[in-house]
Design an enzyme around this catalytic site. Structure first.
Site, PDB file in Angstrom:
ATOM      1  N   CYS B  88       0.793  -1.314   0.042  1.00 32.64           N
ATOM      2  CA  CYS B  88      -0.111  -0.077   0.072  1.00 32.64           C
ATOM      3  C   CYS B  88       0.823   1.278  -0.117  1.00 32.64           C
ATOM      4  CB  CYS B  88      -1.096  -0.053   0.921  1.00 32.64           C
ATOM      5  SG  CYS B  88      -2.418   1.044   1.018  1.00 32.64           S
ATOM      6  N   HIS B 189      -3.152  -5.732   1.131  1.00 30.82           N
ATOM      7  CA  HIS B 189      -2.639  -5.780   2.555  1.00 30.82           C
ATOM      8  C   HIS B 189      -2.603  -7.280   2.660  1.00 30.82           C
ATOM      9  CE1 HIS B 189      -2.575  -1.556   3.925  1.00 30.82           C
ATOM     10  NE2 HIS B 189      -3.413  -1.567   2.708  1.00 30.82           N
ATOM     11  N   GLU B 191      -0.754  -8.207   5.104  1.00 29.81           N
ATOM     12  CA  GLU B 191      -0.628  -8.590   6.383  1.00 29.81           C
ATOM     13  C   GLU B 191      -1.955  -8.607   7.297  1.00 29.81           C
ATOM     14  OE1 GLU B 191      -0.397  -5.592   5.248  1.00 29.81           O
ATOM     15  OE2 GLU B 191      -1.175  -4.183   6.350  1.00 29.81           O
TER      16      GLU B 191
END
Ligand SMILES: Nc1ncnc2c1ncn2[C@@H]1O[C@H](COP(=O)(O)OP(=O)(O)O)[C@@H](O)[C@H]1O
Ligand SMILES: [Mg+2]
Lengths: 722, 212, 78, 78
Positions: B88, B189, B191
């Protein structure tokens, strides 16, 4: 203007102005008078609401900090403490919706930071006029943009909220924001200043002319007057707020601070006088040391509402270290004074003392008023004959699903980062958000709710209903309610029946909270939400937190497998004050608190025993809408039979009755029923399956394909905004 | 010896802690790399630039961070063949730093979008798509305001594409790598998709690229 | 201190979705005669030293503009 | 069609976080002599009709600028 005495221009009554020299033993200086006017405003002093708020239950085994600090704090087990609070930013949002809503989020986040906590979740509760009004569309879209901008930039997920649209919010919209945070190993930080000789440090943004007059003018006068004060709008700076968050976390964890306080309404005046009054000490401030963005007069420095600022008390030997941490985060930090013996707040400018008075006069000694309690006449039940029965019930069902008040709120929550932090287990779109507590197997559930239409015709019942709906939303995700925060949004309590409605709503909320054993640990009051022609509905918003012992045990509202049994828990609904009837007035059956609590307990027990395949609160739009929501979420239909001697549309779309819709594996139905208290009504409606929702009401059969429901539900809000 | 991943922190970085958790979940060691330092922490094997709003996203997303002192060290690490991933805002920083091709522009929706997205593997030979074949689909959320990649999709090494090009990226690009493949950036994302409790573990596939 | 104005605009040929949206919104407000709309940044700086324009150009190259998608101009004021 | 340039800047005294951040970044890049930095928008429009400047001002009042926190100027080009 000039022949109006200064105190009246500042919003003080003649009696209040006369009281000040009496308390002070002399005439106040001009800066002092300005400080009094702000601190004695409703917004800062709660002068009309304080006596009523005493009715709330505020204690309990889990309460580590009740009302009175920047936020409440609750023990959630595993050595984890959670801070929570809700707050309004209604008037600033009506003046400039983007910056008003954004700075509202910033303000509530700083309240949580001030407790020494790390913010982990935000919610927003919104009320606007009907979206057929261009002005309401503008206010609503800009407010959502502002909330999103701030929350997204500071990296705190906005995990839930609510919104509804009604004409009566056309001129006074409501923007309430709630924040939840986790305490660090340093424990709770409090605002009380301590230790004469300690340094007072102002850190964060520089001080400018933002929001001067805001506290008194924007928050307690009516909007017509506020519109003249436009140039004082606050501009949000979420980047600096994020640095403050990270910096305060570092300071709190290293035990560098003696006390911490955010600067909100009435700026330095409020922060300093509250810190001094709470600690029973004095503060001596040199205004010449305050970092400024532009030249300001002493009174302006004292009341500026520039955002993203905090005030800390620091031991002299830790001062250098504290300032170094702020510098590392690229934040201004300046020792602007010190803690003193005594109880006076002293401010100096150019070597002269411009303010010297006991801090408690500002912080604690505002006059308190009893509001008039003029009961409103009791409503008469809705005459169903005035509501034509639709020829096509499926079409009426789909239309209802597309109404902005019922339709999917995806348009809102996809504009919010609801995932940042990687702890969001249940995302927006269901009954309550579920957020994992990092470093623990536990999770919390969060919701905001308010039954404002109910509050208008029966404020006591509406107060109960608001609390019970929040609790049902938590129970439906499998979370046991543990604490509440509230934001009481009302019109002018000195006029008409508003004072009575305020008192009654609080009494109803208190009754339900007590029955649920849920204490109120923090809250906020926003009065005078009215224009010359229109007043808002009584809107006591409840923010509630629930606890899940096991993060992986939460329940969703999506129908799961074909053959699962659909059960309805609770009583029948009515069309009075419903979204379907959309006519004001009516009369509602009494809310039976103990039965509704027993129903909530049943769903909680079932969740704890792992029996629930799905659970959903039946709210706006009634049973038909709740069934459709579960079906859309699961991508699978259901059949539901309800036998009743009432009109078909009342059975389908009636609201209230403390209902929840649950599904279970067929083999678990008996166990579920065995958990129920005899007072709780449990009905078997049918089974999950197929690609349509089929409702059989008496002899009528109404079929709505899941895809048709989805099309209407997802179209509603974007279409209303187009 | 476990892999040591340096996770960068700029003012306004938001996803540092979740990135650390995701990296540790893969059995690697995470260490913080501070923006104002000129060198990566000793022992750094791979670098992760997490998401957020570095420097408030002022001027252009990632622009100010891409000129921070630590970025010189990241560049040297990348040029020596070390693995680097930007997520990002981290992707925006790598593009602004010239370590990846293209630029990230305002979403064509003109709004922030937070949504679970399906991504199609466009290149199965990079370290970031182990065990996946071209055309395989993974599910990872996006959340951004300026996530529309703009560039020459013909020359760039496209790693992931959106199945639904919601943001208006050139050629539906969701993630690209440099020619060598050791540096990669993506708007989704990973994560946030490393735990079944949160709905998806597909992010682990991408982040496994950090662990040689 | 010299006042310098830097203008950064999206490159011709690079789509400007924000400009398009504003053009659409103006149309909806009843402004009929609006053709193309392009939106960029205006950066006002005060710069000390001998060569404020050169300094500003260096700032654009290094930070203020992204050459892939933006053009810039520098104007020295009073 | 007349080319009109609208400039929208943050009002004096109103916080300009973007300008602050850029000023800080320029300092870190070694540009020493930078004083205040303020960042606003430049909007280029082509407008048909007799009174493009008047039209543009009306657009500013209604959409392009936020009078509470921004000032605007209108310049009519070729
Ligand atoms: N303003 C908002 N911000 C964020 N999420 C919202 C907002 N309004 C509604 N939602 C989300 O949409 C879902 C449906 O909301 P709502 O219809 O109010 O639920 P209920 O009637 O069951 O309380 C919830 O998950 C809620 O959190
Ligand atoms: Mg609902």
């Amino acid at each position: 203007m000039s022949d109006v005495p200064l105190h009246r221009q500042l919003g003080l009554t003649d009696d209040e102005a006369a009281l000040i020299p009496e308390l002070l033993g002399r005439e106040p200086t001009d800066p002092e008078l300005v400080m009094f006017s702000l601190m004695w405003s409703e917004h800062c002093s709660y002068k009309h609401s304080k006596p009523l708020l005493r009715g709330f239950p505020t204690t309990g085994a889990r309460v580590l900090q009740g009302p009175g600090e920047n936020a409440g704090v609750v023990d959630v087990g595993d050595g984890i403490a959670v801070a929570l609070k809700i707050e309004s930013h209604n008037h600033p949002s009506a003046v400039e919706p983007f910056e008003g809503a954004a700075t509202g989020v910033g303000g509530i986040v700083r309240d949580i930071i001030a407790m020494g906590a790390r913010p982990i979740a935000l919610l927003d509760s919104l009320r606007f006029g009907e979206l057929t009004s261009a002005r309401s569309r503008h206010l609503f879209t800009r407010a959502v943009a502002g909330i999103g901008h701030y929350g997204n930039c500071i990296g705190v997920p906005t995990v839930g909220g609510e919104v509804s649209f009604d004409d009566r919010y056309e001129e006074s919209c409501l923007v309430n924001a709630m924040c939840v945070g986790i305490l660090g190993p340093g424990g709770i930080l409090r605002a009380a200043a301590q230790g004469p000789g300690n340094a007072l440090v102002l850190f964060g943004n520089k001080t400018g002319r933002d929001g001067i007059g805001g506290a008194s003018v924007l928050a307690s006068a009516e909007l017509d007057e506020a519109e003249d004060k436009r140039p004082s709008v606050q501009v949000s700076d979420p980047f600096t707020e994020r640095k403050l968050m990270d910096c305060c976390r570092e300071l709190a964890e290293s035990g560098t601070l003696v006390a911490l306080q955010d600067l909100g309404a009435a700026g330095l005046t409020s922060a300093a006088s509250e810190m001094a009054a709470k600690g029973g000490v004095g503060l001596d401030i040199d205004l010449d040391l305050v970092p400024l963005r532009e030249t300001l007069a002493p009174a302006e420095i004292l009341v500026s509402e520039s955002q993203e600022r905090m005030l800390a008390v620091v031991l002299p030997e830790k001062l250098e270290e504290m300032i170094a941490v702020c510098r590392r985060w690229d934040l201004d930090a300046t020792a602007i004074g010190s803690v003193t013996e005594g109880e006076n707040l002293v401010a100096r400018s150019g070597g002269a003392v411009v303010v010297d008075l006991p801090a408690r006069l500002l912080a604690d000694d505002a006059p308190v008023y009893e509001v008039p309690r003029v009961p409103a006449p009791t409503g008469t039940p809705l005459d169903l004959a005035t509501i034509p029965e639709p020829a096509d019930l499926a079409a009426a069902w789909a239309d209802l699903l597309a109404r902005p008040n019922i339709a999917s709120k995806r348009w809102i929550y996809e504009r919010y980062d609801h995932l940042v932090g990687a702890n969001t287990i249940r995302r927006p779109g269901g009954d309550a958000a579920v957020v994992r507590l990092p470093g623990s197997d536990r999770a919390i559930a969060l919701t905001t709710d308010c039954a404002e239409r109910h509050c208008e015709i029966d404020p006591r019942g509406g107060g109960r209903a608001s609390v019970l709906e929040a609790a049902r939303n938590l129970a439906c995700v499998g979370a046991r309610p543990v604490a509440a925060t509230d934001c009481l949004n009302f019109p002018n309590p000195e006029k008409g029946s508003t004072g009575w409605r305020l008192a009654e709503s609080i009494a109803g909320m208190a009754e339900a909270l007590t029955a649920l054993d849920v204490p109120v640990v923090s809250g906020n009051v926003s009065l005078y939400n009215e224009s010359a022609t229109r007043s808002i509905l009584p809107t006591p918003v409840v923010g509630m937190m629930g606890l899940l012992e096991r993060a992986d045990s939460s329940v969703g509202h999506a129908f799961a497998d074909a053959g699962d049994v659909v059960l309805l828990v609770g009583d029948d609904g009515v069309l009075d004050a419903s979204e379907y009837a959309a006519s004001p007035g009516g009369a509602l059956p009494d809310v039976d608190v103990s039965r509704e609590v027993a129903a909530i307990e049943l769903v909680l027990r079932a969740a704890e025993e792992g029996l629930l395949r799905s659970a959903h609160d039946v709210s706006g739009g009634g049973l038909a809408v709740a069934l459709a929501e579960c079906a859309m979420a699961g991508g699978i239909g259901a059949t539901a039979r309800v036998d009743s001697g009432r009109r078909d549309d009342e059975v389908m779309f009636g609201e209230g009755g403390g209902r929840m819709l649950v599904t279970l594996a067929a083999g678990d139905v008996e166990r579920f029923q065995g958990l129920a208290d005899p007072s709780v009504r449990v009905r078997r409606l049918g089974e999950v399956g197929g690609d349509a929702i089929v409702m059989r009401v008496g002899a009528t059969e109404v079929t709505l394909p899941v895809e048709r429901a989805r099309e209407a539900y997802e179209r509603g809000l974007p279409e209303a905004l187009a | 010896m476990s892999t040591t991943v340096a996770v960068l922190r700029f003012p306004g970085t938001l996803d540092h802690d979740s990135a650390v958790r995701a990296v540790e979940g893969l059995g690697a060691t995470a260490v913080e790399a501070w923006h104002a330092d000129a060198a990566l922490p000793a022992g750094t094997d791979a670098v992760l630039l997490p998401g957020g709003f570095s420097y408030g996203d002022h001027l252009r997303c990632g622009a100010i961070a891409s000129r921070a002192p630590i970025m010189g060290a990241v560049r040297r690490h990348a040029e020596a063949g070390g693995r680097v991933v930007g997520i990002c805002n981290g992707f925006q920083v790598l593009c602004e730093a010239g370590l990846l091709p293209g630029a990230l522009r305002r979403n064509s929706t003109l709004s922030f979008v937070c949504r679970q997205m399906e991504l199609e593997v466009a290149d199965d030979e990079t370290p970031w798509t182990p065990g996946l074949e071209t055309g395989a689909v993974i599910s990872i959320p996006i959340k951004n305001n300026e996530g529309a990649w703009y560039g020459d999709a013909g020359t760039a090494r496209v790693v992931l594409r959106y199945r639904d090009n919601l943001l208006g990226s050139t050629d539906a690009v969701a993630g690209v790598a440099n020619a060598a493949g050791n540096v990669m950036g993506l708007m989704p994302h990973p994560e946030e998709a490393c735990d079944a409790l949160l709905g998806s573990t597909d992010g682990q596939i991408v982040l496994a690229g950090l662990i040689a | 201190m010299t006042q310098v104005i830097v203008t950064v605009m999206p490159k011709q040929g690079v789509l400007d979705p924000q400009g398009q949206a504003v053009a659409g919104a103006l149309g909806q407000l009843g402004f009929d005669g609006v053709g193309e709309v392009r939106i960029g940044k205006r950066i006002e700086l005060s710069i000390a030293g001998d060569d404020p324009a050169g300094q500003a150009r260096a700032m654009c190259e290094q930070l203020l503009a992204n050459a892939l998608i933006e053009d810039y101009t520098v104007e020295v004021g009073a």
